[in-house]
Each structure stands twice: as C-alpha cells, then as structure tokens.
Write an enzyme that holds these catalytic residues in place. Sequence first.
Site, PDB file in Angstrom:
ATOM      1  N   LYS A  20      -7.405  27.185  46.923  1.00  0.00           N
ATOM      2  CA  LYS A  20      -6.214  26.759  46.176  1.00  0.00           C
ATOM      3  C   LYS A  20      -4.927  27.115  46.942  1.00  0.00           C
ATOM      4  CE  LYS A  20      -8.172  24.984  42.507  1.00  0.00           C
ATOM      5  NZ  LYS A  20      -7.954  23.616  42.049  1.00  0.00           N
ATOM      6  N   TYR A  58     -12.709  30.657  46.373  1.00  0.00           N
ATOM      7  CA  TYR A  58     -12.124  29.647  45.485  1.00  0.00           C
ATOM      8  C   TYR A  58     -10.588  29.753  45.494  1.00  0.00           C
ATOM      9  CZ  TYR A  58     -10.242  28.105  41.003  1.00  0.00           C
ATOM     10  OH  TYR A  58      -9.452  27.553  40.036  1.00  0.00           O
ATOM     11  N   SER A 108      -4.175  27.860  40.815  1.00  0.00           N
ATOM     12  CA  SER A 108      -4.834  28.901  40.021  1.00  0.00           C
ATOM     13  C   SER A 108      -4.214  30.274  40.237  1.00  0.00           C
ATOM     14  CB  SER A 108      -6.297  28.943  40.443  1.00  0.00           C
ATOM     15  OG  SER A 108      -6.920  30.089  39.933  1.00  0.00           O
TER      16      SER A 108
HETATM   17  C1  UD1 Z   1     -11.522  32.877  37.473  1.00  0.00           C
HETATM   18  C2  UD1 Z   1     -10.329  32.805  38.379  1.00  0.00           C
HETATM   19  C3  UD1 Z   1      -9.341  31.850  37.775  1.00  0.00           C
HETATM   20  C4  UD1 Z   1      -9.976  30.497  37.624  1.00  0.00           C
HETATM   21  C5  UD1 Z   1     -11.161  30.635  36.735  1.00  0.00           C
HETATM   22  C6  UD1 Z   1     -11.844  29.297  36.694  1.00  0.00           C
HETATM   23  C7  UD1 Z   1     -10.010  34.863  39.579  1.00  0.00           C
HETATM   24  C8  UD1 Z   1      -9.419  36.228  39.562  1.00  0.00           C
HETATM   25  N1  UD1 Z   1      -9.768  34.127  38.503  1.00  0.00           N
HETATM   26  O1  UD1 Z   1     -11.063  33.486  36.263  1.00  0.00           O
HETATM   27  O2  UD1 Z   1      -8.223  31.741  38.593  1.00  0.00           O
HETATM   28  O3  UD1 Z   1      -9.078  29.568  37.122  1.00  0.00           O
HETATM   29  O4  UD1 Z   1     -12.051  31.610  37.266  1.00  0.00           O
HETATM   30  O5  UD1 Z   1     -13.190  29.382  36.565  1.00  0.00           O
HETATM   31  O6  UD1 Z   1     -10.649  34.459  40.508  1.00  0.00           O
HETATM   32  N2  UD1 Z   1     -16.686  37.709  31.627  1.00  0.00           N
HETATM   33  C9  UD1 Z   1     -17.772  38.395  31.096  1.00  0.00           C
HETATM   34  N3  UD1 Z   1     -18.952  37.723  30.963  1.00  0.00           N
HETATM   35  C10 UD1 Z   1     -19.105  36.406  31.311  1.00  0.00           C
HETATM   36  C11 UD1 Z   1     -17.987  35.711  31.841  1.00  0.00           C
HETATM   37  C12 UD1 Z   1     -16.796  36.402  31.994  1.00  0.00           C
HETATM   38  O7  UD1 Z   1     -17.675  39.577  30.783  1.00  0.00           O
HETATM   39  O8  UD1 Z   1     -20.215  35.862  31.175  1.00  0.00           O
HETATM   40  C13 UD1 Z   1     -15.398  38.408  31.771  1.00  0.00           C
HETATM   41  C14 UD1 Z   1     -14.918  38.541  33.213  1.00  0.00           C
HETATM   42  O9  UD1 Z   1     -15.397  39.725  33.804  1.00  0.00           O
HETATM   43  C15 UD1 Z   1     -13.392  38.563  33.022  1.00  0.00           C
HETATM   44  C16 UD1 Z   1     -13.178  37.633  31.808  1.00  0.00           C
HETATM   45  O10 UD1 Z   1     -14.420  37.622  31.121  1.00  0.00           O
HETATM   46  O11 UD1 Z   1     -12.948  39.841  32.678  1.00  0.00           O
HETATM   47  C17 UD1 Z   1     -12.798  36.219  32.187  1.00  0.00           C
HETATM   48  O12 UD1 Z   1     -13.716  35.716  33.149  1.00  0.00           O
HETATM   49  P1  UD1 Z   1     -13.801  34.174  33.542  1.00  0.00           P
HETATM   50  O13 UD1 Z   1     -13.735  33.341  32.320  1.00  0.00           O
HETATM   51  O14 UD1 Z   1     -14.967  33.984  34.443  1.00  0.00           O
HETATM   52  O15 UD1 Z   1     -12.462  33.891  34.324  1.00  0.00           O
HETATM   53  P2  UD1 Z   1     -11.797  34.663  35.566  1.00  0.00           P
HETATM   54  O16 UD1 Z   1     -12.811  35.240  36.446  1.00  0.00           O
HETATM   55  O17 UD1 Z   1     -10.755  35.573  35.001  1.00  0.00           O
END
Ligand code: UD1
Length: 336
Positions: free
Chosen positions: A156, A152, A128
């Site tokens: 990895k 997490y 990841s």
């Molecule tokens: C995280 C991990 C990534 C992993 C993935 C799997 C980190 C930095 N990244 O990705 O390596 O493969 O999880 O689950 O640890 N967001 C919202 N509202 C929500 C959900 C997300 O605003 O309800 C925003 C988050 O703040 C972020 C983006 O959407 O900016 C993506 O979030 P998300 O889909 O959870 O993935 P990551 O956190 O980037």
Amino acid sequence: MKDGEMPGTIDKMRVLVIGGAGYIGSHVTRALLDRGDSVTVYDNLSTGCRQNLFKDVSFIKDDILNYSGLTRVMKKGFDALVHLAAFKAAGESMQKPEKYSVNNISGTINILNAACETGIKNFVFSSSAAVYGEPEYLPIDEKHPTKPENYYGYTKLTIEGFLNWYDKLKNIRFAALRYFNAAGYDPEGRIKGLEKNSANLLPVIMDVAIGKRKELLVFGDDYETKDGTGVRDYVHVTDLARAHLSAMDLLAKKGESFIVNLGSDTGVSVNEMLTAARKITGKPVPSRVVDRRPGDPAKLCATSKKALALLKWKPEYSDVQTMVRTAWNVYKAHSK
Ligand code: UD1
C-alpha cells in the site's frame, strides 16, 4: 465539470470502481448509485461476489493484470476511478509476498498506466493504516512515520509512492484513503454478499455466531491495553464509503492530491467487540485465548481531524453496536 457550469458544483459523475464487488467496493458503489452517479464495476470476482452487483451498474468481469481489459473499459470515459482491488490479509502477505506483489503492485501499475493512456485523471485509492506499522505515538495522524510491519502494508505504501510520482509526471490526481479497521454492513441491508474467508475480527466473530466456525481465537490477552486484548480503531464501512464520494468531489473541484486517515478515533478491544457481539446476536460465540499473532501492534488508533477539515467527513455509524448489528443483520440469514 461541464463547460459553463458554476465552479464549485459537482455534476453527476461517471465512475469506474475497480474491486466494486468486494466488501468495501460494494458499499462505495452503493453510495455512488444512491446519489445518482453512473457506475461501472470491474472485478475478477476472486474475493468479491456476484450478489454484491447491483442491477443498475454495468459490470465487467476481468482482472487488473489484464492491461488490455483495463484500457478497453477505461476508453468508455470516466470522471474518476476508485481502486479497491487488492489482497488484504496482513498475515498471508508475510507467507506469500509474491501474490501481493503481483496483484497489489503490478495490478496497480496496470491501472495507473491504463488511466494515463485513456486520460482518466482522478484516482481514489484504497490505502491502509498498515502503512504506519508499530505506532510511535497515538493517535496516529498522517505525519506519523510510515514503516509497515507486514508486506501487505508495504504494497500500500509503495503504491502511494507511485501515485506521488504519477501526480508529478502524468497529472494524475489522487486521494489515498488510509482506512483503519473497516467493519459493519449497509444499515439498510442492501448488501448481502459475505466476504470469503475473511481473517478480520468481526467477520470471524460473525462466522462463529452462525455456526460456520467453531470458536474465535483471541490473539493474545497480555497486551498493555485496557483489558489485555488488541485495540483497534473500527470504522463503519458506510462511513468509509461516504468518504470516497467526498474525496472524489474534492479531487474534481480542487485538482490537488491528498492523503487522509479514515478512522473513528475510538479504540475498541477484541473483548469489547466480542461482548457486544454476544449481546446483539444472543449467541454464545465461544472463544479461546491463544498466542499473539506476529506483527500485531497492541493498539492502533487514528486521528481523522484532517478528513474532517478536508472532506467535512465525520463517522456516523461507527459505534460498536451499529457495526455489530448491521453485520449481524446480514450474517444471521446464513445461520446454520
Ligand atoms: C489489518 C491491517 C489493516 C488492514 C486489515 C485488512 C495491520 C496493522 N493492519 O488489520 O491495515 O486494513 O488488516 O485485513 O496490518 N483478532 C483476533 N482473532 C481473530 C482476528 C483478529 O483476536 O481471529 C484481533 C487481532 O489480533 C487484532 C484485532 O482483532 O487485535 C483486529 O484484527 P484484524 O481484524 O485482523 O485487523 P488488523 O490486523 O488490525
């Protein structure tokens, strides 16, 4: 490769996909079946689902914590294994590190030891972008320092460390694929199982669109990004799946381990994803800005130049529209 075969040609493979009923695992399995490989899926169905099991796979319902279950299946003989059985909620891993230690770390040690015991040499590992932590520069290449910000990501990275040692000591050859943000569904609509309780952006947006959740909580709109919301490098799951096949072929051909980023090299903000989803679904998708989620970097973006050079891999489906459209095709069937 069989005796007498021309070097450079890859025979149909027998592949064990651990976690093959899950979101990414089912797409990898589909891609392997599409090219005629023979696939056994090993999955405890804790987050994966039965709906994702294709009729032409052989399925073993078992846990990676069950060492004898692993050796029993591996003794059937495989040219390669793909390991995608892991918990992946970065936020949860900070609350419940024990859960991540047991499943992600102990489970992988079992898989590695069972592979050694049964003579499976080629190991494709689902790693990841979380191994990098807060970016020191962008785009992130594979030489970027690895300082995970959540447990997490630490699991990895630790597993990549084990793989390096098992390469040196036990001749296990591995490909560690550092996924950025996987999104979308099989463009042909053959994968229909939804992720259970996903905390990731697009699944949450889709849940709101079908009426399963009330609203999207936007985690912060005061980042230093194009529109203030978090920016990520989303890559279509079918593109990711293809990379596993190329990685496996390269391991079989070259016998050298490697680590590669898999991203689309494009930054998409939360607002951009939301806007595209509203347009494509035709649903209002209510949203509300809340505080930043702890541990979230403002922006993550990969360079996948190495994947292009090594695997001849280039994303084909990773534009926002295709990711949202293919996800919506699956989710809309679950509309309330
Ligand atoms: C995280 C991990 C990534 C992993 C993935 C799997 C980190 C930095 N990244 O990705 O390596 O493969 O999880 O689950 O640890 N967001 C919202 N509202 C929500 C959900 C997300 O605003 O309800 C925003 C988050 O703040 C972020 C983006 O959407 O900016 C993506 O979030 P998300 O889909 O959870 O993935 P990551 O956190 O980037």
